[in-house]
Design a protein around this motif. Sequence first.
Motif, PDB file in Angstrom:
ATOM      1  N   THR A 377      28.497 -35.992 -80.675  1.00 16.91           N
ATOM      2  CA  THR A 377      27.738 -37.171 -81.074  1.00 16.91           C
ATOM      3  C   THR A 377      27.145 -36.891 -82.463  1.00 16.91           C
ATOM      4  O   THR A 377      27.022 -35.727 -82.869  1.00 16.91           O
ATOM      5  CB  THR A 377      26.577 -37.445 -80.102  1.00 16.91           C
ATOM      6  OG1 THR A 377      25.641 -36.362 -80.209  1.00 16.91           O
ATOM      7  CG2 THR A 377      27.068 -37.580 -78.666  1.00 16.91           C
ATOM      8  N   PRO A 378      26.744 -37.936 -83.182  1.00 15.47           N
ATOM      9  CA  PRO A 378      26.107 -37.688 -84.481  1.00 15.47           C
ATOM     10  C   PRO A 378      24.904 -36.747 -84.357  1.00 15.47           C
ATOM     11  O   PRO A 378      24.714 -35.857 -85.190  1.00 15.47           O
ATOM     12  CB  PRO A 378      25.702 -39.084 -84.953  1.00 15.47           C
ATOM     13  CG  PRO A 378      26.767 -39.967 -84.354  1.00 15.47           C
ATOM     14  CD  PRO A 378      27.023 -39.371 -82.982  1.00 15.47           C
ATOM     15  N   ALA A 379      24.100 -36.922 -83.308  1.00 14.64           N
ATOM     16  CA  ALA A 379      22.932 -36.037 -83.135  1.00 14.64           C
ATOM     17  C   ALA A 379      23.374 -34.595 -82.902  1.00 14.64           C
ATOM     18  O   ALA A 379      22.798 -33.657 -83.463  1.00 14.64           O
ATOM     19  CB  ALA A 379      22.069 -36.523 -81.972  1.00 14.64           C
ATOM     20  N   GLU A 380      24.393 -34.400 -82.075  1.00 19.88           N
ATOM     21  CA  GLU A 380      24.884 -33.037 -81.833  1.00 19.88           C
ATOM     22  C   GLU A 380      25.420 -32.406 -83.112  1.00 19.88           C
ATOM     23  O   GLU A 380      25.231 -31.215 -83.366  1.00 19.88           O
ATOM     24  CB  GLU A 380      25.993 -33.057 -80.771  1.00 19.88           C
ATOM     25  CG  GLU A 380      25.487 -33.365 -79.368  1.00 19.88           C
ATOM     26  CD  GLU A 380      26.625 -33.584 -78.371  1.00 19.88           C
ATOM     27  OE1 GLU A 380      26.388 -33.395 -77.164  1.00 19.88           O
ATOM     28  OE2 GLU A 380      27.758 -33.961 -78.790  1.00 19.88           O
ATOM     29  N   SER A 381      26.097 -33.227 -83.912  1.00 17.96           N
ATOM     30  CA  SER A 381      26.654 -32.673 -85.155  1.00 17.96           C
ATOM     31  C   SER A 381      25.532 -32.279 -86.105  1.00 17.96           C
ATOM     32  O   SER A 381      25.624 -31.258 -86.790  1.00 17.96           O
ATOM     33  CB  SER A 381      27.631 -33.655 -85.815  1.00 17.96           C
ATOM     34  OG  SER A 381      26.964 -34.718 -86.479  1.00 17.96           O
ATOM     35  N   LEU A 382      24.459 -33.052 -86.141  1.00 18.29           N
ATOM     36  CA  LEU A 382      23.339 -32.717 -87.035  1.00 18.29           C
ATOM     37  C   LEU A 382      22.633 -31.436 -86.581  1.00 18.29           C
ATOM     38  O   LEU A 382      22.381 -30.529 -87.388  1.00 18.29           O
ATOM     39  CB  LEU A 382      22.336 -33.875 -87.094  1.00 18.29           C
ATOM     40  CG  LEU A 382      21.130 -33.604 -87.993  1.00 18.29           C
ATOM     41  CD1 LEU A 382      21.561 -33.440 -89.447  1.00 18.29           C
ATOM     42  CD2 LEU A 382      20.098 -34.713 -87.877  1.00 18.29           C
ATOM     43  N   ALA A 383      22.326 -31.352 -85.296  1.00 17.48           N
ATOM     44  CA  ALA A 383      21.648 -30.136 -84.799  1.00 17.48           C
ATOM     45  C   ALA A 383      22.530 -28.903 -85.004  1.00 17.48           C
ATOM     46  O   ALA A 383      22.036 -27.802 -85.268  1.00 17.48           O
ATOM     47  CB  ALA A 383      21.293 -30.304 -83.326  1.00 17.48           C
TER      48      ALA A 383
END
Length: 440
Positions: A377-383
């Motif tokens: 997910t975009p959030a997973e990719s950012l973290a």
Amino acid sequence: MEHPVRIDERLREGKVGVDLVVAGIGQLVTLDHADGAGRTGPLRGADLDRTGAVPDGMLVCGGGLVLAWGPGAQLTAALLSAGIDLAGVETLDARGMAVIPAFVDPHTHLVFGRTRQDEYERRIRGETYLEIAAAGGGIMASVNDLRRRSEDELVTLGTERVREMMAHGTVTVEVKSGYGLNLEDELKMLRAAGRIAELTGIRMVRTCLAAHEIPAEYRDRRGRYVELVRREILPAAAAAGLATRADVFCEPSVFDLDETRDILTTARNLGLALTVHADELEPFGGAALAAALGALSADHLIKIDEQGISALAGSGTVAVLLPGTVFSLGLETFAPARRMITAGCAIALASDFNPGSCPIMSMPLIMAIACTRMHLTPAESLASATLNAAWALGLQEVTGSLAVGKSADFLVLDVPDFRLVPYHAGHNPVAAAFLRGRQI
Ligand code: NIG
Ligand code: FE
């Protein structure tokens, strides 16, 4: 929904002063929920997908550190009631755009001479990476080129590349040697990397990857090269403070498991942290070995098997995934990121920027590939490109999230929602990058 306000105790007690405020942040992503709650490891499972994004946010910095953050109105009131008035402090208006932690790129080979677009074209025409390497291309092409170049030339070339990385929001980068493959040229690479860090101001972690390949002159006596790495190159790099980590390309066609274990054990005894190029081309047990040796990370992992996944999941070793390499090589199979997340592995993302298998230096583009092709997910990719990447370098206390007390390393984007970073693949969303509270 209630959004938290965080204020550093030293600010409350008047021990530190504010010198920069970023106000008017449409979406403030701190990733601070994770490590602010007494948690002691990188993000795993569902935690990787939580951003804790704050609308109408404000970020307060001083002395290069994050001192406070929260919704602007609430934070201003909380600070005022603690006797802290922000009037007169230098204030940057983010104009409704998003602010996120700056990127950490935990795996690059950015010190090299010439680029290898000839090999890129050959792959497009049908040759494979290994065929090209066997025919004198690949890593050895870069070794032959680098050995002929002066340290100054490498500094000039690398400095330009790092400036471009910084423009794309990377303020912490790992750099490997591995195109020297002898004492003199490995140290030359590491010294060049150090000078590049000084010239650009980037935060850099250097890794000795003398075990990147068996150089041509040792092909028929590979044991002697392993000994050279263990007895001369690693000790010299460690003693001179030119590297704090060691890496091995662990693969059936390069260094086998016994050689990898021997080299990494020597490195560990020298006080170096460990990382491994593991299970990239074949499921070979490199990830499990990395976990058993207490390595900071195991990287690539395209072909990791269930045993490797469960070994990483049960360890503190971060799985650093390099989807830009799969993309750039034109391959179909990516590392099994979803299975790894489900199993409980801590994953991070890196560029693997190098002249052969991945010429990408933009972490936003790496996030885009990770989302589209590995289904992060975009959030997973950012973290994975920030906090978990910092864990992969052992820098989790310093950077990777905007927790109070950490370095004020953040990006003001030109978009109002962090999900637009991977969404707009190919666009550079960084309007301004800050390292230690200073714009770069
Ligand atoms: O990480 N896997 C090994 N090393 C690099 C490739 C380096 C090269 O081709 O020059 C990598 O992909
Ligand atoms: Fe690599």
